[in-house]
Scaffold this motif. Structure first.
Motif, mmCIF file in Angstrom:
data_model
loop_
_atom_site.group_PDB
_atom_site.id
_atom_site.type_symbol
_atom_site.label_atom_id
_atom_site.label_comp_id
_atom_site.label_asym_id
_atom_site.label_seq_id
_atom_site.Cartn_x
_atom_site.Cartn_y
_atom_site.Cartn_z
ATOM 1 N N TYR A 158 7.376 -0.375 -14.210
ATOM 2 C CA TYR A 158 8.399 -1.776 -13.326
ATOM 3 C C TYR A 158 7.207 -2.668 -13.442
ATOM 4 O O TYR A 158 6.523 -2.501 -12.587
ATOM 5 C CB TYR A 158 8.819 -1.673 -12.478
ATOM 6 C CG TYR A 158 10.420 -1.086 -12.792
ATOM 7 C CD1 TYR A 158 10.317 0.979 -13.002
ATOM 8 C CD2 TYR A 158 11.784 -1.774 -12.875
ATOM 9 C CE1 TYR A 158 11.584 1.061 -12.957
ATOM 10 C CE2 TYR A 158 12.777 -0.254 -13.384
ATOM 11 C CZ TYR A 158 12.700 0.856 -13.722
ATOM 12 O OH TYR A 158 13.940 1.684 -13.534
ATOM 13 N N PHE A 179 8.019 6.245 -7.160
ATOM 14 C CA PHE A 179 7.098 5.205 -7.585
ATOM 15 C C PHE A 179 5.291 5.014 -7.244
ATOM 16 O O PHE A 179 5.531 5.344 -5.858
ATOM 17 C CB PHE A 179 7.530 4.110 -6.744
ATOM 18 C CG PHE A 179 9.187 3.064 -7.578
ATOM 19 C CD1 PHE A 179 10.015 3.471 -6.374
ATOM 20 C CD2 PHE A 179 9.000 2.684 -8.527
ATOM 21 C CE1 PHE A 179 11.341 3.273 -7.387
ATOM 22 C CE2 PHE A 179 9.677 2.175 -9.107
ATOM 23 C CZ PHE A 179 11.229 2.181 -8.821
ATOM 24 N N GLY A 180 4.589 4.520 -8.312
ATOM 25 C CA GLY A 180 2.967 4.109 -7.078
ATOM 26 C C GLY A 180 3.464 3.551 -6.360
ATOM 27 O O GLY A 180 4.183 2.540 -6.143
ATOM 28 N N THR A 181 1.833 2.630 -5.976
ATOM 29 C CA THR A 181 1.569 2.151 -4.551
ATOM 30 C C THR A 181 1.502 0.475 -5.471
ATOM 31 O O THR A 181 1.490 -0.034 -4.732
ATOM 32 C CB THR A 181 0.557 2.157 -3.840
ATOM 33 O OG1 THR A 181 -1.344 2.241 -4.901
ATOM 34 C CG2 THR A 181 0.675 3.472 -3.297
ATOM 35 N N GLY A 199 0.680 -1.351 -0.053
ATOM 36 C CA GLY A 199 0.438 -0.348 0.197
ATOM 37 C C GLY A 199 0.480 1.126 0.177
ATOM 38 O O GLY A 199 0.382 2.721 -0.565
ATOM 39 N N LEU A 200 1.996 1.601 -0.138
ATOM 40 C CA LEU A 200 2.617 2.520 0.371
ATOM 41 C C LEU A 200 3.929 2.023 -0.837
ATOM 42 O O LEU A 200 4.718 3.335 -1.355
ATOM 43 C CB LEU A 200 4.079 2.103 1.419
ATOM 44 C CG LEU A 200 3.294 2.553 2.482
ATOM 45 C CD1 LEU A 200 4.043 2.707 4.042
ATOM 46 C CD2 LEU A 200 1.959 4.223 2.428
ATOM 47 N N GLY A 201 4.230 1.291 -1.820
ATOM 48 C CA GLY A 201 5.453 0.856 -3.197
ATOM 49 C C GLY A 201 6.891 1.077 -2.798
ATOM 50 O O GLY A 201 6.472 0.420 -1.210
ATOM 51 N N LEU A 202 7.787 1.825 -2.996
ATOM 52 C CA LEU A 202 9.105 1.801 -3.061
ATOM 53 C C LEU A 202 9.284 2.989 -2.531
ATOM 54 O O LEU A 202 8.994 3.887 -2.927
ATOM 55 C CB LEU A 202 9.642 1.601 -4.295
ATOM 56 C CG LEU A 202 9.772 -0.092 -4.444
ATOM 57 C CD1 LEU A 202 8.199 -1.056 -4.746
ATOM 58 C CD2 LEU A 202 11.102 -1.013 -5.285
ATOM 59 N N PHE A 221 4.374 -1.586 -10.955
ATOM 60 C CA PHE A 221 4.766 0.369 -10.725
ATOM 61 C C PHE A 221 4.927 1.004 -11.720
ATOM 62 O O PHE A 221 5.973 0.674 -12.522
ATOM 63 C CB PHE A 221 5.983 0.032 -9.462
ATOM 64 C CG PHE A 221 5.637 -1.460 -8.270
ATOM 65 C CD1 PHE A 221 5.459 -2.613 -8.330
ATOM 66 C CD2 PHE A 221 4.601 -0.599 -6.813
ATOM 67 C CE1 PHE A 221 5.679 -3.136 -7.202
ATOM 68 C CE2 PHE A 221 4.845 -1.063 -5.729
ATOM 69 C CZ PHE A 221 5.207 -2.783 -6.338
ATOM 70 N N GLN A 236 7.186 -6.499 -10.725
ATOM 71 C CA GLN A 236 7.905 -7.486 -9.813
ATOM 72 C C GLN A 236 6.815 -8.232 -10.131
ATOM 73 O O GLN A 236 6.260 -8.327 -9.477
ATOM 74 C CB GLN A 236 7.275 -6.977 -8.454
ATOM 75 C CG GLN A 236 8.674 -7.454 -7.480
ATOM 76 C CD GLN A 236 7.735 -6.580 -6.584
ATOM 77 O OE1 GLN A 236 7.277 -6.024 -5.992
ATOM 78 N NE2 GLN A 236 9.063 -6.574 -5.182
#
Lengths: 115, 111
Positions: B37, B101-103, A40-43, B91, B39
């Motif tokens: 990207y 980056f987005g979530t 829910g927070l990404g990277l 992402f 994953q």
């Protein structure tokens, strides 16, 4: 192909322990990065380095430090692990030029659990 | 502040069908780069596609293409002829000097 290797896939540590996460890349890349990935927070960027012995804070550096003594190796250090540092840690590298337009090469991540 | 929003936490698609993952971003810059990207379960993120903001033409990489709408600050990813191996977290990311980056969107592919 570029290989970015993270030393541990899974790690379990106790609160207060000093933790070292190691990352090695084999393609002579200038730039290396440490991210933290949470659902829910990404990277989120913790620290990065554009050269040996050089480091820059990212967005969430608190509670972390890094070391880059050799070009190919970038270590993330948790000085005193806490439960809120339980997370997936991703290392990445890129050839040069910062993060601007460079493709990042990632490791397979270390899932750290702090008990 | 620059932000990247992926409003779809999960998506699903049938094998061989087409799916579109959405991404919006907020920036005051005119020159920047956008990325998707992937994953997979192996956790190793790989670059799917890259778009330079000054290029009007939408980027394409085999079955992957983007719909880049600069005025709307939208950067969606279209996957055509979906395959089981496309199942992954995707992402969206934006950068001028620092990658944001987005979530993420988790894509499931059903046979």
């Amino acid at each position: 192909d570029v290989k970015v290797t993270q030393s541990s896939r899974y790690l379990v540590k106790r609160t207060g322990e000093k933790v070292f996460l190691e990352c090695v890349q084999d393609m002579d890349h200038e730039n290396m990065f440490w991210y933290r990935q949470d659902p829910g927070l990404g990277l989120r960027l913790i620290y990065f380095s554009y050269d040996v012995k050089m480091k820059e804070k990212g967005d969430i550096p608190e509670g972390y430090s890094v070391s880059r003594e050799k070009k190919e190796r970038f270590s993330l250090i948790l000085e005193s692990a806490s439960t809120n540092q339980t997370s997936m840690y991703l290392c990445a590298s890129s050839l040069n030029g910062g993060q601007g337009n460079e493709k990042l090469f990632f490791g397979s991540g270390t899932q750290l659990s702090v008990l | 502040a620059q932000t990247v929003t992926q409003s779809q936490p999960e998506m699903s698609v049938q094998e061989a069908e087409t799916v579109t993952l959405s991404c919006t971003y907020d920036t005051s810059e005119s020159d920047y780069y956008l990325f998707w990207y992937k994953q997979p379960p192996s956790r190793q993120m790989i670059l799917v596609i890259r778009q330079e903001a000054y290029k009007q033409q939408n980027a394409t990489e085999n079955r992957f293409s983007v719909n880049f709408q600069k005025a709307a600050k939208s950067f969606s990813l279209k996957i055509s002829d979906s395959q089981l191996g496309d199942a992954a977290m995707y992402f969206c990311a934006y950068t001028t000097d620092k990658l944001i980056f987005g979530t993420g969107t988790r894509l499931q592919v059903f046979p």
